[in-house]
Design an enzyme around this catalytic site. Structure first.
Site, PDB file in Angstrom:
ATOM      1  N   ARG A 164     -64.118  20.119  13.762  1.00  0.00           N
ATOM      2  CA  ARG A 164     -64.941  19.183  14.542  1.00  0.00           C
ATOM      3  C   ARG A 164     -65.910  19.934  15.467  1.00  0.00           C
ATOM      4  O   ARG A 164     -66.133  19.544  16.618  1.00  0.00           O
ATOM      5  CB  ARG A 164     -64.062  18.250  15.396  1.00  0.00           C
ATOM      6  CG  ARG A 164     -63.196  17.303  14.625  1.00  0.00           C
ATOM      7  CD  ARG A 164     -64.008  16.285  13.820  1.00  0.00           C
ATOM      8  NE  ARG A 164     -63.143  15.290  13.220  1.00  0.00           N
ATOM      9  CZ  ARG A 164     -62.538  15.442  12.048  1.00  0.00           C
ATOM     10  NH1 ARG A 164     -62.709  16.542  11.341  1.00  0.00           N
ATOM     11  NH2 ARG A 164     -61.774  14.490  11.565  1.00  0.00           N
ATOM     12  N   SER A 238     -61.578   8.643  15.945  1.00  0.00           N
ATOM     13  CA  SER A 238     -60.697   9.432  16.829  1.00  0.00           C
ATOM     14  C   SER A 238     -61.441   9.748  18.121  1.00  0.00           C
ATOM     15  O   SER A 238     -62.538  10.307  18.074  1.00  0.00           O
ATOM     16  CB  SER A 238     -60.315  10.754  16.174  1.00  0.00           C
ATOM     17  OG  SER A 238     -59.674  10.547  14.954  1.00  0.00           O
ATOM     18  N   GLU A 334     -63.345  14.099  21.420  1.00  0.00           N
ATOM     19  CA  GLU A 334     -64.200  14.365  20.251  1.00  0.00           C
ATOM     20  C   GLU A 334     -65.525  13.613  20.385  1.00  0.00           C
ATOM     21  O   GLU A 334     -66.589  14.095  19.991  1.00  0.00           O
ATOM     22  CB  GLU A 334     -63.473  13.919  18.975  1.00  0.00           C
ATOM     23  CG  GLU A 334     -64.291  14.174  17.722  1.00  0.00           C
ATOM     24  CD  GLU A 334     -63.858  13.348  16.520  1.00  0.00           C
ATOM     25  OE1 GLU A 334     -62.763  13.579  15.999  1.00  0.00           O
ATOM     26  OE2 GLU A 334     -64.629  12.459  16.114  1.00  0.00           O
TER      27      GLU A 334
HETATM   28  P1  FAD Z   1     -74.165   9.397  16.292  1.00  0.00           P
HETATM   29  O1  FAD Z   1     -72.970   8.775  16.883  1.00  0.00           O
HETATM   30  O2  FAD Z   1     -75.418   8.606  16.280  1.00  0.00           O
HETATM   31  O3  FAD Z   1     -74.448  10.787  17.026  1.00  0.00           O
HETATM   32  C1  FAD Z   1     -73.404  11.708  17.278  1.00  0.00           C
HETATM   33  C2  FAD Z   1     -73.997  12.929  17.998  1.00  0.00           C
HETATM   34  O4  FAD Z   1     -74.904  13.606  17.135  1.00  0.00           O
HETATM   35  C3  FAD Z   1     -74.817  12.574  19.239  1.00  0.00           C
HETATM   36  O5  FAD Z   1     -74.686  13.625  20.154  1.00  0.00           O
HETATM   37  C4  FAD Z   1     -76.246  12.487  18.698  1.00  0.00           C
HETATM   38  O6  FAD Z   1     -77.207  12.728  19.707  1.00  0.00           O
HETATM   39  C5  FAD Z   1     -76.247  13.580  17.648  1.00  0.00           C
HETATM   40  N1  FAD Z   1     -77.118  13.323  16.489  1.00  0.00           N
HETATM   41  C6  FAD Z   1     -76.949  12.365  15.539  1.00  0.00           C
HETATM   42  N2  FAD Z   1     -77.878  12.509  14.573  1.00  0.00           N
HETATM   43  C7  FAD Z   1     -78.640  13.564  14.915  1.00  0.00           C
HETATM   44  C8  FAD Z   1     -79.767  14.222  14.321  1.00  0.00           C
HETATM   45  N3  FAD Z   1     -80.292  13.822  13.161  1.00  0.00           N
HETATM   46  N4  FAD Z   1     -80.303  15.295  14.966  1.00  0.00           N
HETATM   47  C9  FAD Z   1     -79.772  15.716  16.129  1.00  0.00           C
HETATM   48  N5  FAD Z   1     -78.714  15.147  16.749  1.00  0.00           N
HETATM   49  C10 FAD Z   1     -78.159  14.089  16.149  1.00  0.00           C
HETATM   50  N6  FAD Z   1     -65.522  11.514  11.961  1.00  0.00           N
HETATM   51  C11 FAD Z   1     -64.900  12.419  11.160  1.00  0.00           C
HETATM   52  O7  FAD Z   1     -65.211  13.615  11.211  1.00  0.00           O
HETATM   53  N7  FAD Z   1     -63.920  12.036  10.294  1.00  0.00           N
HETATM   54  C12 FAD Z   1     -63.517  10.761  10.177  1.00  0.00           C
HETATM   55  O8  FAD Z   1     -62.642  10.459   9.385  1.00  0.00           O
HETATM   56  C13 FAD Z   1     -64.154   9.773  10.998  1.00  0.00           C
HETATM   57  N8  FAD Z   1     -63.768   8.484  10.958  1.00  0.00           N
HETATM   58  C14 FAD Z   1     -64.367   7.568  11.749  1.00  0.00           C
HETATM   59  C15 FAD Z   1     -63.952   6.234  11.670  1.00  0.00           C
HETATM   60  C16 FAD Z   1     -64.542   5.262  12.455  1.00  0.00           C
HETATM   61  C17 FAD Z   1     -64.065   3.831  12.345  1.00  0.00           C
HETATM   62  C18 FAD Z   1     -65.591   5.616  13.345  1.00  0.00           C
HETATM   63  C19 FAD Z   1     -66.269   4.558  14.156  1.00  0.00           C
HETATM   64  C20 FAD Z   1     -66.006   6.934  13.445  1.00  0.00           C
HETATM   65  C21 FAD Z   1     -65.396   7.936  12.658  1.00  0.00           C
HETATM   66  N9  FAD Z   1     -65.774   9.289  12.720  1.00  0.00           N
HETATM   67  C22 FAD Z   1     -65.174  10.212  11.898  1.00  0.00           C
HETATM   68  C23 FAD Z   1     -66.808   9.728  13.681  1.00  0.00           C
HETATM   69  C24 FAD Z   1     -68.255   9.543  13.160  1.00  0.00           C
HETATM   70  O9  FAD Z   1     -68.296   8.700  12.050  1.00  0.00           O
HETATM   71  C25 FAD Z   1     -68.887  10.882  12.781  1.00  0.00           C
HETATM   72  O10 FAD Z   1     -68.880  11.760  13.872  1.00  0.00           O
HETATM   73  C26 FAD Z   1     -70.328  10.719  12.283  1.00  0.00           C
HETATM   74  O11 FAD Z   1     -70.793  11.934  11.762  1.00  0.00           O
HETATM   75  C27 FAD Z   1     -71.284  10.260  13.384  1.00  0.00           C
HETATM   76  O12 FAD Z   1     -72.521   9.953  12.777  1.00  0.00           O
HETATM   77  P2  FAD Z   1     -73.600   9.097  13.507  1.00  0.00           P
HETATM   78  O13 FAD Z   1     -74.829   9.132  12.662  1.00  0.00           O
HETATM   79  O14 FAD Z   1     -73.077   7.769  13.829  1.00  0.00           O
HETATM   80  O15 FAD Z   1     -73.848   9.942  14.826  1.00  0.00           O
HETATM   81  N1  EPU Z   2     -49.275   9.500  14.179  1.00  0.00           N
HETATM   82  C1  EPU Z   2     -48.390   9.020  15.113  1.00  0.00           C
HETATM   83  N2  EPU Z   2     -48.501   7.708  15.480  1.00  0.00           N
HETATM   84  C2  EPU Z   2     -49.434   6.885  14.937  1.00  0.00           C
HETATM   85  C3  EPU Z   2     -50.343   7.387  13.996  1.00  0.00           C
HETATM   86  C4  EPU Z   2     -50.252   8.716  13.629  1.00  0.00           C
HETATM   87  O1  EPU Z   2     -47.536   9.738  15.614  1.00  0.00           O
HETATM   88  O2  EPU Z   2     -49.448   5.707  15.321  1.00  0.00           O
HETATM   89  C5  EPU Z   2     -49.167  10.920  13.768  1.00  0.00           C
HETATM   90  C6  EPU Z   2     -48.326  11.046  12.504  1.00  0.00           C
HETATM   91  O3  EPU Z   2     -47.539  12.207  12.617  1.00  0.00           O
HETATM   92  C7  EPU Z   2     -49.384  11.225  11.427  1.00  0.00           C
HETATM   93  C8  EPU Z   2     -50.402  12.045  12.178  1.00  0.00           C
HETATM   94  O4  EPU Z   2     -50.426  11.464  13.478  1.00  0.00           O
HETATM   95  O5  EPU Z   2     -48.885  11.926  10.319  1.00  0.00           O
HETATM   96  C9  EPU Z   2     -51.791  12.090  11.570  1.00  0.00           C
HETATM   97  O6  EPU Z   2     -52.329  10.771  11.516  1.00  0.00           O
HETATM   98  P1  EPU Z   2     -53.568  10.451  10.554  1.00  0.00           P
HETATM   99  O7  EPU Z   2     -53.276  10.911   9.173  1.00  0.00           O
HETATM  100  O8  EPU Z   2     -53.945   9.030  10.776  1.00  0.00           O
HETATM  101  O9  EPU Z   2     -54.717  11.403  11.030  1.00  0.00           O
HETATM  102  P2  EPU Z   2     -55.228  11.851  12.481  1.00  0.00           P
HETATM  103  O10 EPU Z   2     -54.808  13.257  12.717  1.00  0.00           O
HETATM  104  O11 EPU Z   2     -54.867  10.856  13.510  1.00  0.00           O
HETATM  105  C10 EPU Z   2     -57.421  12.897  11.551  1.00  0.00           C
HETATM  106  C11 EPU Z   2     -58.857  12.867  11.913  1.00  0.00           C
HETATM  107  C12 EPU Z   2     -59.512  11.615  11.374  1.00  0.00           C
HETATM  108  C13 EPU Z   2     -59.379  11.606   9.859  1.00  0.00           C
HETATM  109  C14 EPU Z   2     -57.892  11.634   9.508  1.00  0.00           C
HETATM  110  C15 EPU Z   2     -57.670  11.748   8.017  1.00  0.00           C
HETATM  111  C16 EPU Z   2     -59.133  14.111  13.960  1.00  0.00           C
HETATM  112  C17 EPU Z   2     -59.393  14.061  15.418  1.00  0.00           C
HETATM  113  N3  EPU Z   2     -59.024  12.940  13.355  1.00  0.00           N
HETATM  114  O12 EPU Z   2     -56.809  11.814  12.227  1.00  0.00           O
HETATM  115  O13 EPU Z   2     -60.891  11.651  11.705  1.00  0.00           O
HETATM  116  O14 EPU Z   2     -59.969  10.460   9.301  1.00  0.00           O
HETATM  117  O15 EPU Z   2     -57.275  12.786  10.136  1.00  0.00           O
HETATM  118  O16 EPU Z   2     -57.990  13.016   7.592  1.00  0.00           O
HETATM  119  O17 EPU Z   2     -59.047  15.197  13.383  1.00  0.00           O
HETATM  120  C18 EPU Z   2     -62.451  11.067  13.428  1.00  0.00           C
HETATM  121  O18 EPU Z   2     -62.678  12.274  13.541  1.00  0.00           O
HETATM  122  O19 EPU Z   2     -63.061  10.195  14.079  1.00  0.00           O
HETATM  123  C19 EPU Z   2     -61.439  10.634  12.473  1.00  0.00           C
HETATM  124  C20 EPU Z   2     -61.083   9.346  12.322  1.00  0.00           C
END
Ligand code: FAD
Ligand code: EPU
Length: 338
Positions: A164, A238, A334
């Site tokens: 990240r 997250s 994050e």
């Molecule tokens: P924004 O929120 O619009 O911007 C994020 C940052 O980047 C800000 O600082 C912004 O200024 C900057 N920025 C954006 N675009 C540009 C650009 N073109 N040039 C310069 N700066 C820029 N993330 C994960 O890694 N894994 C996941 O599994 C995951 N699951 C998610 C689930 C949900 C339900 C939600 C809501 C979010 C999740 N995220 C996850 C976080 C998010 O989706 C990612 O970080 C995504 O890349 C953000 O993209 P965005 O275009 O919305 O960025």
């Molecule tokens: N867990 C608990 N309680 C809960 C849920 C989860 O204890 O209620 C523990 C369990 O041990 C479980 C572990 O957390 O095994 C991991 O949970 P999960 O697989 O849901 O993944 P996460 O670590 O919570 C990360 C990323 C997610 C990504 C998933 C799948 C980060 C900060 N988050 O979540 O990314 O989608 O793995 O790979 O690394 C994001 O970055 O926004 C994001 C959603």
């Protein structure tokens, strides 16, 4: 051509649903328009670049010129017997790009289905899920260098990708507009189904010999069951990173909590799910006003309706303090705080 609007509402442009206004707002539709930004700048020259607004929390009214990146386009720039190289506009929607690749049998990106946001934001925090991170697929990142007023690029090895993390969140923070990302994808599937319950989900779906679309469908099903849909409940995924702690610290926690989950992160470190730490501190399902901790996934903070950004931020501070008190581990946010 850059059109500037004043006092533009951003409510629908951030997935937390914070009701804030941009003093100045513009849409960037083509990368060439970066060259006129300096001369077109209103009173404030500082820029806030917005993609899908899915990784940010507005705790105040922004005072910058908000530029929404909608630079589109997917171009096949090269291919050989085993790989394709694609250049993709930063404003393309991430999940649509994933589906585009799957439909053409471009492999490697399928585990990253359904992550919200834009292609241009993907390298910034090196988005990842289900055992894959974009650092494995990015070849080059193109950007507008705001200070120098010129286009530039960084090759993968210069982006300093980490968990990240990347140079775009560190030394280059605030100094660039990502305009396009080049991807190197394989023509042959090498499925990665070892993470979490992908295999179980495929079994449930009755699939014995999965292809990349099946894996994406399994990931979509798991994600939809676990994570709140921002269209229904405001959130930014997250809120915290999973902390990587010294092995000894993990061993000490294990001594008191035999069930404590942990994953090797290099020789000396263990990654502990922050969700587990937060749940142990009894935050799971917590709600104060409209600010809450998601009942299924405590790593996700939610806005049930009218929570303010400062209320969500305060809740995140309380969580950090209580996890620190109980486990001596400091969680890192994050989400980008504005
Ligand atoms: P924004 O929120 O619009 O911007 C994020 C940052 O980047 C800000 O600082 C912004 O200024 C900057 N920025 C954006 N675009 C540009 C650009 N073109 N040039 C310069 N700066 C820029 N993330 C994960 O890694 N894994 C996941 O599994 C995951 N699951 C998610 C689930 C949900 C339900 C939600 C809501 C979010 C999740 N995220 C996850 C976080 C998010 O989706 C990612 O970080 C995504 O890349 C953000 O993209 P965005 O275009 O919305 O960025
Ligand atoms: N867990 C608990 N309680 C809960 C849920 C989860 O204890 O209620 C523990 C369990 O041990 C479980 C572990 O957390 O095994 C991991 O949970 P999960 O697989 O849901 O993944 P996460 O670590 O919570 C990360 C990323 C997610 C990504 C998933 C799948 C980060 C900060 N988050 O979540 O990314 O989608 O793995 O790979 O690394 C994001 O970055 O926004 C994001 C959603």
């Amino acid at each position: 051509m850059i059109n500037i609007e004043k006092d533009y509402p951003l409510d629908r442009l951030n997935t937390f649903g914070m009701s804030v206004k941009a003093p100045w707002f513009s849409v960037l539709r083509q990368k060439e328009d970066c060259t006129v930004l300096a001369s077109a700048a209103p009173e404030s020259k500082s820029l806030l670049i917005l993609g899908g607004g899915s990784n940010m929390l507005f705790t105040r009214q922004p005072d910058q010129w908000v530029i929404k990146n909608e630079v589109k386009g997917i171009e096949l720039i090269r291919e050989d017997a085993t790989h394709v190289w694609l250049s993709v506009g930063a404003g393309e929607v991430w999940h649509e790009f994933v589906l585009y690749c799957i439909s053409r049998q471009y492999c490697g990106i399928e585990n990253l289905a359904l992550i919200p946001g834009t292609v241009g934001a993907a390298p910034i925090q090196n988005i990842g899920a289900y055992g894959v991170e974009v650092k494995q697929l990015i070849d080059r990142v193109h950007f507008w260098d705001i200070e120098n007023g010129s286009f530039a690029y960084l090759d993968n090895e210069d982006c300093r990708f980490g968990y990240r993390d990347s140079i775009f969140k560190q030394t280059l923070k605030g100094k660039y507009i990502i305009t396009a990302v080049e991807w190197k994808l394989s023509k042959t599937p090498a499925l990665n189904t070892s993470y979490g319950n992908i295999k179980e989900e495929l079994e449930k779906m009755g699939i014995e010999n999965p292809g990349i679309k099946d894996v994406a469908d399994a990931v979509i099903a798991i994600r939809s069951a676990k994570l709140p849909d921002p269209k229904v409940v405001g959130n930014a995924g997250s809120f915290f990173k999973n902390p990587e702690v010294d092995n000894e610290i993990y061993a000490a926690i294990k001594a008191n909590y035999a069930e404590a989950p942990g994953y090797k992160a290099g020789a000396d470190k263990t990654k502990i799910p922050a969700a587990w730490l937060i749940e142990q501190c009894n935050w799971k399902g917590f709600r104060q006003g409209d600010a809450g901790v998601h009942p299924k996934q405590p790593l996700v903070l939610v806005n049930y309706g009218n929570a303010s950004g400062s209320e969500i931020f305060l809740l995140s501070t309380q969580i950090i303090e209580s996890v620190n008190k109980k486990f001596g581990i400091t969680l890192e946010r994050e989400v980008q705080i504005i």
